[in-house]
Design a protein around this motif. Structure first.
Motif, mmCIF file in Angstrom:
data_model
loop_
_atom_site.group_PDB
_atom_site.id
_atom_site.type_symbol
_atom_site.label_atom_id
_atom_site.label_comp_id
_atom_site.label_asym_id
_atom_site.label_seq_id
_atom_site.Cartn_x
_atom_site.Cartn_y
_atom_site.Cartn_z
ATOM 1 N N ASP A 581 1.286 -1.324 0.159
ATOM 2 C CA ASP A 581 -0.339 0.326 -0.422
ATOM 3 C C ASP A 581 0.604 1.156 0.110
ATOM 4 O O ASP A 581 1.411 1.371 0.844
ATOM 5 C CB ASP A 581 -0.752 0.050 1.194
ATOM 6 N N GLY A 616 -3.169 -0.157 -3.608
ATOM 7 C CA GLY A 616 -3.103 -0.962 -3.034
ATOM 8 C C GLY A 616 -3.936 -0.516 -2.348
ATOM 9 O O GLY A 616 -4.954 0.276 -2.089
ATOM 10 N N PRO A 617 -4.264 -2.187 -1.045
ATOM 11 C CA PRO A 617 -5.466 -1.809 -0.154
ATOM 12 C C PRO A 617 -4.914 -1.048 1.358
ATOM 13 O O PRO A 617 -4.055 -0.324 1.382
ATOM 14 C CB PRO A 617 -4.865 -3.011 0.878
ATOM 15 N N GLU A 626 -6.836 -7.284 4.283
ATOM 16 C CA GLU A 626 -6.693 -6.131 3.975
ATOM 17 C C GLU A 626 -7.362 -5.149 3.788
ATOM 18 O O GLU A 626 -9.158 -6.095 3.920
ATOM 19 C CB GLU A 626 -6.362 -6.373 2.799
ATOM 20 N N GLU A 629 -9.317 -2.405 -1.309
ATOM 21 C CA GLU A 629 -8.347 -1.557 -2.699
ATOM 22 C C GLU A 629 -8.659 -0.297 -3.035
ATOM 23 O O GLU A 629 -9.820 -0.087 -3.508
ATOM 24 C CB GLU A 629 -8.444 -2.852 -3.852
ATOM 25 N N GLY A 695 -2.762 -3.898 -10.517
ATOM 26 C CA GLY A 695 -3.754 -3.081 -9.460
ATOM 27 C C GLY A 695 -4.891 -1.951 -9.777
ATOM 28 O O GLY A 695 -4.032 -1.079 -10.564
#
Length: 816
Positions: A581, A616-617, A626, A629, A695
């Protein structure tokens, strides 16, 4: 700048340990990067184990075609047998021998007697590279016969050379040579400085210099001085070992005696020198002039170059012979058959050399010195030293009547240091006597006058010393900046504060840090491929970037127009280090090109801008798993937090941008006038792939200057009501292209003042039940009166007004 310490000691004597000397130089403003020792280590085992030897005889090794079996006299009762792989020596040659027990440079174990292909080798004949004297490794060292056989090698040349490596600032051109550093050391330590090197030999040539060359200047604004000396009977060959060792230690490659001497003088005095084979100068003329359109030249590096009319050249009778101050031409290169030599020592204008070097990508040692500025009074001294060395080490005969064409020499400036001014600026006592002593050591020729000290600025400092405050700096750094008293200067005025824009940026930093983002700093100078890598559309105005005039490389050739690509590179580096993250923001300038070329009078527009990237998370990972997102709503949350803190109304307008994900991109509109001020959204997957990021990635870019203009001057306080709110939910069906933000704005307007908040908490799509192109928005309405408690009927009446307004404006239908 690399300075061999043994060479430095030729001009200034000192006993101070090198580490202490380096510290003094750093405190005086000359950065010492490191101290490096090259050559054989100074250990007990190396005393007496490096000898001068003579090859008594040699024969082919009986078991190896490429090896020789030698008997070498090293001053002992019997010659030693040594196996050698070199082939550049013969019987009677004087060589350097390492005996068993010697510790060679870079070795961890001493040399031992060994068997090579069945034959005993009782020592080693050395090459220059094996002693780290230079990079030469084509054969072993061959010395003059005058060296005493059996004597220690250290008696004739240094087995180890300690080198001081400096980072010289652009304003100190005088420190780009060994003698300049020696002058600085002399002043710092208050010790005697030897006179500059170069004793002019007797002219023994049988013809004048004009028989080989005549020099002239056709561009006096670009060449202030052009000197030439000529030499006959030159024996081109190898340089003396000591000279080769110093040239190599100073960072240059030894080539031949003539070329090495020109480099040695440049390194020693700071004035670049160029040598010509006199037989290869057509027309026997050399002229400093501007290149003509379409002229071409093959330089000493073998590259063919097309010249422009802004480039200064040294031209012979046929055309350009070399690039003035940058690199010579291949046509008049010194070679093994050279017998007559012309030496050029000149002074060229700084900016022109800089433009030529940048345009051709040729940042040579010569160009580096001219770009900083070479003392125009120095060429005669440098020319004399070259002559002395050529006569001594190349057997040359100097021709009489050298040539010195002077276009213009600057007059020496006079600057007065007033009594007490240095003390007032520096905050420590420095009297006129101390100032005179320091300035005299630095070459300023100080003289006491009424009210202070008058100085005549030395020619090597005329570019940097122009005002009284410059003399204060000179006196202060030599007197010792470490001696400055640790007191806070008294202030009688009110201290400075932050202006409105600075306070806004501080607030933005606090808000974003509070939202969990980390501040980053990325480079303002970027490569020209950045718009393509970021996926900007072909008509995106951010493709018009301001070009850097003299870029260090193609990777740093333009000023950035967006902050996001730099932040994406930072995300990639953090991901590579194992961080899943990554949430970063940067507040910095962008650079918008003006109409026409950016100049000192036509500067680029540089708005303060906020860039943010979230990948990221959210919140990272923990024992519960987590976080969600990051997505477009992550960027929206950051924007709402910032604008809410500043009291700025903000809304988003859906848009299509090539670099952002379709359907997840919006323009940012600020204030009641809906001023476009930036964009946010999710990065397009193709763009994320080009930055090696997996992602979703949320991005935000906002013009802080426009945000500052939208911030209200005054904030109106409103009490938090202690009356209970009434909450009611409705669901309305509208066309799919109706924006939820517009529905909320219309509801709040219709329900005012009792409707204090409205938000969408659900979206439902079903063409069979709702009809094609229709969507259901579930709204939560909050009613409140600051003075009394509302009843349900009152809230329901306002809700009915809201529903009617939505029906009129959006053809909304109330779902049951």
């Amino acid at each position: 700048m690399k300075v061999p310490v043994s060479w430095l000691r030729d001009y200034v004597a000192f006993d101070l340990p090198l580490a202490a000397l380096a510290e003094k130089l750093v405190l005086s403003g000359l950065e010492v990067d490191r101290i490096v020792t090259r050559g054989a280590p100074d250990v007990d085992g190396n005393h007496g184990t490096f000898r001068i030897g003579r090859v008594v005889e040699w024969a082919r090794h009986p078991n190896a075609d490429r090896l020789r079996l030698c008997r070498v006299d090293v001053g002992e009762a019997e010659p030693r047998q040594i196996v050698c792989g070199a082939a550049n020596f013969d019987t009677g040659d004087t060589v350097v021998v390492a005996l068993p027990g010697a510790l060679l440079p870079g070795a961890t174990e001493p040399l031992r007697q060994a068997k090579l292909r069945g034959e005993v080798s009782d020592g080693m004949m050395l090459s220059e590279r094996e002693l780290q004297l230079s990079e030469e490794h084509d054969g072993i060292i061959r010395l003059p016969d005058a060296y005493e056989i059996g004597s220690e090698a250290r008696d004739h040349f240094a087995l180890a050379e300690t080198v001081l490596e400096f980072e010289v600032t652009s304003n100190r051109s005088d420190l780009m040579c060994v003698y300049g550093i020696a002058r600085e050391v002399s002043a710092l330590l208050d010790v005697e400085l030897a006179p500059p090197p170069g004793a002019l030999p007797e002219a023994l040539g049988r013809r004048p210099t004009s028989a080989l060359v005549t020099v002239s200047v056709d561009a006096p604004d670009r060449c202030s001085r052009f000197t030439a000396r000529a030499f006959d009977d030159v024996r081109s060959g190898g340089s003396p070992l000591r000279l080769r060792q110093r040239v190599a230690a100073a960072g240059m490659r030894p080539i031949s005696n003539v070329v090495d001497i020109t480099n040695y003088v440049m390194l020693g005095l700071g004035s670049p020198v160029h040598a010509y084979d006199a037989a290869k100068i057509p027309g026997r003329v050399l002229t400093a002039r501007l290149a003509r359109d379409g002229e071409e030249l093959t330089t000493l590096d073998g590259r063919h170059r097309v010249l422009t009319t802004d480039m200064l050249v040294i031209a012979d009778g046929d055309g350009p012979n070399g690039l003035a101050g940058v690199m010579g031409g291949e046509g008049a290169e010194i070679g093994a058959g050279t017998e007559s030599v012309v030496i050029e020592v000149a002074c060229f204008e700084r900016a022109g050399i800089g433009r030529t070097a940048a345009a051709l990508g040729l940042r040579t040692d010569s160009a580096n010195r001219f770009i900083r500025g070479v003392d125009p009074h120095l060429p005669p001294q440098a020319s004399a030293w070259v002559a002395e060395l050529l006569v001594a080490h190349a057997g040359a005969a100097m021709l009489p009547k050298p040539q010195d064409v002077v276009a213009a020499l600057p007059a020496r400036e006079r600057v007065v240091l007033r009594t007490g001014f240095a003390e007032r600026i520096l905050g420590m006592p420095i009297g006129d006597d101390a100032a005179v002593r320091i300035l005299d050591r630095l070459g300023y020729e100080p003289a006491r006058v009424d009210g202070g000290v008058e100085t005549t600025v030395p020619t090597w400092r005329q570019l940097d010393t122009t005002r009284e405050i410059d003399l204060v700096e000179e006196v202060g750094r030599i007197h010792g900046l470490d001696a400055l008293p640790a007191t806070i200067p008294a202030r009688h005025d009110r201290g400075g504060g932050l202006d409105r824009a600075q306070r806004l940026r501080r607030t933005a930093e606090d808000v974003l840090a509070g939202a969990g983002l980390h501040e980053a700093y990325t480079l303002s100078i970027v490569d020209g491929d950045q718009p393509d890598r970021y996926g900007l559309a072909s008509d995106d105005p951010r493709r018009a970037m301001v070009a850097v005039d003299n870029p260090l490389s193609a990777d740093y050739a333009f000023m950035r127009r967006t902050l996001v690509p730099g932040l994406l590179q930072a995300v990639r580096r953090n991901r590579a280090s194992g961080r899943a993250d990554v949430a970063l923001f940067e507040i910095a300038h962008l650079y918008h090109a003006s109409e026409g070329r950016v100049t000192a009078d036509n500067l680029a527009h540089e708005p303060w801008t906020l860039g943010a990237v979230i990948a990221g998370p959210l919140g990272g990972t923990s024992w519960v798993g987590e976080g969600r997102e990051s997505d477009v709503f992550s960027a929206r949350g950051v924007l709402d937090a910032l604008c809410g803190r500043l009291g700025v109304a903000v809304r988003l307008e859906p848009t299509q941008l090539a670099h952002l994900h379709p359907g997840r991109a919006a323009r940012i509109l600020l204030g009641s006038d809906a001023v476009p001020a930036g964009e946010l959204g999710e990065l397009h997957p193709d763009v994320a792939a080009r930055f090696d990021i997996e992602g979703r990635v949320a991005v935000l870019e906002l013009d802080l200057d426009l945000l500052a203009a939208a911030v209200p001057d005054r904030f109106t306080h409103r009490d938090i009501s202690d009356q209970p709110p009434v909450r009611q939910d409705i669901a309305v069906v509208v066309a799919n292209d109706v924006r939820a933000g517009d529905v909320i704005a219309a509801a709040l307007e219709a329900g005012a003042p009792l409707l204090v908040n409205a938000e969408v908490f659900d979206v439902y799509r079903d063409e069979r039940r709702l009809g094609p192109g229709r969507v259901s928005l579930a709204l939560r309405l909050v009613f409140q009166d600051p003075e009394r408690t509302l009843v349900e009927d009152e809230a329901s009446a306002v809700r009915a007004v809201v529903v009617q307004a939505l029906e009129r404006r959006f053809a909304a239908e109330l779902r049951g």
